[in-house]
Design a protein around this motif. Structure first.
Motif, PDB file in Angstrom:
ATOM      1  N   GLY A   1       3.397   8.939   1.180  1.00  0.00           N
ATOM      2  CA  GLY A   1       3.734   8.611  -0.206  1.00  0.00           C
ATOM      3  C   GLY A   1       4.609   7.391  -0.370  1.00  0.00           C
ATOM      4  O   GLY A   1       4.826   6.933  -1.484  1.00  0.00           O
ATOM      5  N   ARG A   2       5.132   6.838   0.723  1.00  0.00           N
ATOM      6  CA  ARG A   2       6.007   5.660   0.638  1.00  0.00           C
ATOM      7  C   ARG A   2       5.193   4.370   0.628  1.00  0.00           C
ATOM      8  O   ARG A   2       4.132   4.289   1.232  1.00  0.00           O
ATOM      9  N   ALA A   3       5.726   3.359  -0.046  1.00  0.00           N
ATOM     10  CA  ALA A   3       5.098   2.040  -0.073  1.00  0.00           C
ATOM     11  C   ALA A   3       5.382   1.320   1.238  1.00  0.00           C
ATOM     12  O   ALA A   3       6.436   1.510   1.856  1.00  0.00           O
ATOM     13  N   ASP A   4       4.455   0.490   1.658  1.00  0.00           N
ATOM     14  CA  ASP A   4       4.618  -0.283   2.888  1.00  0.00           C
ATOM     15  C   ASP A   4       3.765  -1.542   2.787  1.00  0.00           C
ATOM     16  O   ASP A   4       2.902  -1.655   1.921  1.00  0.00           O
TER      17      ASP A   4
ATOM     18  N   VAL B   1       0.830  -1.208   0.000  1.00  0.00           N
ATOM     19  CA  VAL B   1       0.000   0.000   0.000  1.00  0.00           C
ATOM     20  C   VAL B   1       0.865   1.259   0.000  1.00  0.00           C
ATOM     21  O   VAL B   1       2.068   1.196   0.234  1.00  0.00           O
ATOM     22  N   THR B   2       0.229   2.394  -0.247  1.00  0.00           N
ATOM     23  CA  THR B   2       0.902   3.685  -0.163  1.00  0.00           C
ATOM     24  C   THR B   2       0.509   4.336   1.156  1.00  0.00           C
ATOM     25  O   THR B   2      -0.680   4.534   1.419  1.00  0.00           O
TER      26      THR B   2
ATOM     27  N   HIS C   1       8.771   7.164  -3.980  1.00  0.00           N
ATOM     28  CA  HIS C   1       7.571   6.385  -4.269  1.00  0.00           C
ATOM     29  C   HIS C   1       7.875   4.961  -4.746  1.00  0.00           C
ATOM     30  O   HIS C   1       8.919   4.696  -5.319  1.00  0.00           O
ATOM     31  N   GLY C   2       6.891   4.095  -4.538  1.00  0.00           N
ATOM     32  CA  GLY C   2       6.863   2.790  -5.170  1.00  0.00           C
ATOM     33  C   GLY C   2       7.747   1.720  -4.578  1.00  0.00           C
ATOM     34  O   GLY C   2       8.241   1.823  -3.465  1.00  0.00           O
ATOM     35  N   HIS C   3       7.909   0.697  -5.398  1.00  0.00           N
ATOM     36  CA  HIS C   3       8.665  -0.504  -5.046  1.00  0.00           C
ATOM     37  C   HIS C   3       9.464  -0.954  -6.268  1.00  0.00           C
ATOM     38  O   HIS C   3       9.203  -0.504  -7.383  1.00  0.00           O
TER      39      HIS C   3
ATOM     40  N   HIS D   1       8.930   1.780  -9.085  1.00  0.00           N
ATOM     41  CA  HIS D   1       7.731   2.181  -9.808  1.00  0.00           C
ATOM     42  C   HIS D   1       6.533   2.005  -8.884  1.00  0.00           C
ATOM     43  O   HIS D   1       6.623   1.331  -7.864  1.00  0.00           O
ATOM     44  N   CYS D   2       5.416   2.618  -9.240  1.00  0.00           N
ATOM     45  CA  CYS D   2       4.158   2.445  -8.515  1.00  0.00           C
ATOM     46  C   CYS D   2       3.258   1.517  -9.313  1.00  0.00           C
ATOM     47  O   CYS D   2       3.378   1.412 -10.535  1.00  0.00           O
TER      48      CYS D   2
END
Length: 134
Positions: free
Chosen positions: A22-25, A17-18, A115-117, A65-66
């Protein structure tokens, strides 16, 4: 229907999730398996908007990327590593999957340092995945 003395099993939905920053987790939530019979419990039926298969050769890796569209990702063969901006990594093997919903926050411009992973194929077997959109 369930009997009031029966313990309802759950499926753990692992979700990428975001966060508000704004960071992915990663986030884990249970889905109650309330349908079916005691010998074979099912979740309630969930809507889908189509599916895609993907083949990624040995050596595949992506930059940060997101997710474009929230979707389930299931590993059908091979192994996949997902990396987060904070350095945490999680590996998914054949038969495992997760809800991928780390979309770019509304109004944000993608920043590959925030952002993203990222993802990569692991081992000597190509990675085959199934994406199922909601």
């Amino acid at each position: 229907m369930t009997d009031s003395t029966e313990i309802i099993p759950t499926f753990t939905r692992v979700a990428l999730v975001t966060r508000p920053d704004g960071r992915a987790d990663w986030e884990e939530t249970p889905i109650a398996l309330t349908e079916g019979k005691p010998q074979a419990r099912l979740s309630p039926l969930m809507p889908t908007g189509g599916y895609q298969f993907r083949h990624s050769p040995v050596g595949f890796r992506s930059d940060f990327h997101c997710t474009g569209h929230p979707q389930w990702l299931f590993v059908l063969s091979g192994a996949m590593e997902i990396g987060l901006q904070d350095g945490r990594k999680r590996v998914f093997r054949a038969g495992e999957g997760f809800w991928s919903a780390d979309v770019l926050p509304e109004g944000a411009t993608f920043d590959p340092a925030l952002h993203g992973h990222c993802s990569r194929q692991l081992g000597d077997e190509p990675l085959v995945t199934l994406f199922v959109r909601e």
